[in-house]
Design an enzyme around this catalytic site. Structure first.
Site, mmCIF file in Angstrom:
data_model
loop_
_atom_site.group_PDB
_atom_site.id
_atom_site.type_symbol
_atom_site.label_atom_id
_atom_site.label_comp_id
_atom_site.label_asym_id
_atom_site.label_seq_id
_atom_site.Cartn_x
_atom_site.Cartn_y
_atom_site.Cartn_z
ATOM 1 N N ASP A 127 -68.510 -99.075 -8.049
ATOM 2 C CA ASP A 127 -68.654 -97.679 -7.651
ATOM 3 C C ASP A 127 -67.685 -97.349 -6.523
ATOM 4 O O ASP A 127 -67.698 -97.997 -5.471
ATOM 5 C CB ASP A 127 -70.093 -97.437 -7.194
ATOM 6 C CG ASP A 127 -70.458 -95.976 -7.041
ATOM 7 O OD1 ASP A 127 -69.651 -95.216 -6.479
ATOM 8 O OD2 ASP A 127 -71.568 -95.594 -7.463
ATOM 9 N N SER A 172 -77.025 -90.307 -7.418
ATOM 10 C CA SER A 172 -76.173 -89.978 -6.278
ATOM 11 C C SER A 172 -76.892 -89.012 -5.330
ATOM 12 O O SER A 172 -77.931 -89.361 -4.772
ATOM 13 C CB SER A 172 -74.844 -89.412 -6.785
ATOM 14 O OG SER A 172 -73.890 -89.364 -5.764
ATOM 15 N N HIS A 223 -69.476 -95.071 -10.820
ATOM 16 C CA HIS A 223 -70.399 -93.992 -10.453
ATOM 17 C C HIS A 223 -70.662 -93.031 -11.620
ATOM 18 O O HIS A 223 -71.352 -92.033 -11.441
ATOM 19 C CB HIS A 223 -69.808 -93.214 -9.267
ATOM 20 C CG HIS A 223 -70.805 -92.443 -8.454
ATOM 21 N ND1 HIS A 223 -71.787 -93.045 -7.688
ATOM 22 C CD2 HIS A 223 -70.983 -91.107 -8.276
ATOM 23 C CE1 HIS A 223 -72.504 -92.117 -7.071
ATOM 24 N NE2 HIS A 223 -72.050 -90.933 -7.420
#
Length: 278
Positions: A222, A146, A255
């Site tokens: 995600d 991320s 995620h």
């Protein structure tokens, strides 16, 4: 440098350290997994950069990387995601301030005194690792998740001789074009878009593609995919720049670290293959 905790794992050692950082102007914490092969001499190094709200513990406790890193003889270093402490500025939002350093050097007050995460990693912590561990600093790779994926891609593209291999999980690839990035870049760097471009993977790869093979994994479940991550933009930029990229899209994955744990072995082997060929 002082040891906070240490554990034996798969014949190697996972240890957590604190040290006083001159670059960040505060005490910083990081973790290192040292594989058993380091007993016989320096081993290749893989940096793992974590995402928003995270620190060293997320990847070391949730990904299960130690088994494969021990097999491959990879040292894995997990820095913190920002400077921390009472004297360090912060923000009420989870996506700014402590825990959200975005792997850059801030130029705007009050952030510029402490938020220098790119220099901290590439200069200060790298020097400390070289001095204190059996690390072969001529063979370094970098990966992350991320915000940390953003950091891995940008630090590699700006320092390809230092970080010869690179990969990322669910990276923020176009911070100039997404809310997380726009908030951070404007706060830390001001309003000049030319300053933002130095920390945007899409802009960087168009200007200076590297010789590395970039591996990116992205879950299609995600929750941040369409608004914050936009891997399609990086895919286009790499194609235009002639950058070697493998972008893998995975149905159902979100995620979380369940996603990272599912594919961390592929990334470790990607880096070991690249670094062992040097």
């Amino acid at each position: 440098m002082k040891t906070i905790s240490s554990w034996t794992s798969f014949g190697g050692e996972l240890a957590v350290f604190d040290h006083d950082s001159a670059v960040c102007g505060c005490e910083m914490r990081f973790a290192v997994f040292t594989p058993p092969q380091a007993k016989d001499g320096p081993v290749p190094v893989l940096w793992y950069l974590s995402g928003l709200t995270c620190n060293w513990s997320n990847v070391m406790e949730k990904s299960g990387l130690q088994r494969v890193a021990a097999e491959l003889g990879l040292m894995v270093i997990a820095p913190d995601t920002s400077p921390r402490g009472e004297a360090v500025p912060n923000d009420d939002g989870y996506d700014l301030g402590q825990g959200a350093g975005f792997y850059l050097s801030a130029t705007q007050a009050p952030w510029s005194q402490h938020f220098r995460m790119d220099r901290y990693i590439t200069e200060e912590l790298s020097a400390l690792i070289e001095k204190s561990f059996a690390a072969d600093m001529s063979r370094q790779g970098i990966t992350g998740h991320s915000m940390g994926g953003h950091g891995a891609l940008t630090l590699h593209l700006k320092n390809p001789k230092q970080f010869q291999s690179v990969s990322a999980f669910s990276p923020i690839v176009a911070p100039m074009d997404v809310p997380w990035g726009q908030k951070a870049l404007s706060t830390y760097l001001g309003d000049q878009k030319s300053d933002w471009e130095k920390h945007d993977s899409c802009a960087l790869v168009r200007k200076q593609p590297s010789r590395a093979h970039i591996l990116v994994d992205q879950g299609l479940g995600d929750q941040f995919l369409d608004q914050q991550l936009r891997p399609d933009l990086f895919e286009t930029a790499c194609a235009e720049a002639g950058q070697d990229l493998t972008l893998r899209r995975h149905e159902g994955y979100d995620h979380s670290y369940y996603f990272i744990a599912s594919f961390i072995e592929d990334h470790l082997r990607h880096h070991a293959a690249a670094l062992n060929s040097l």
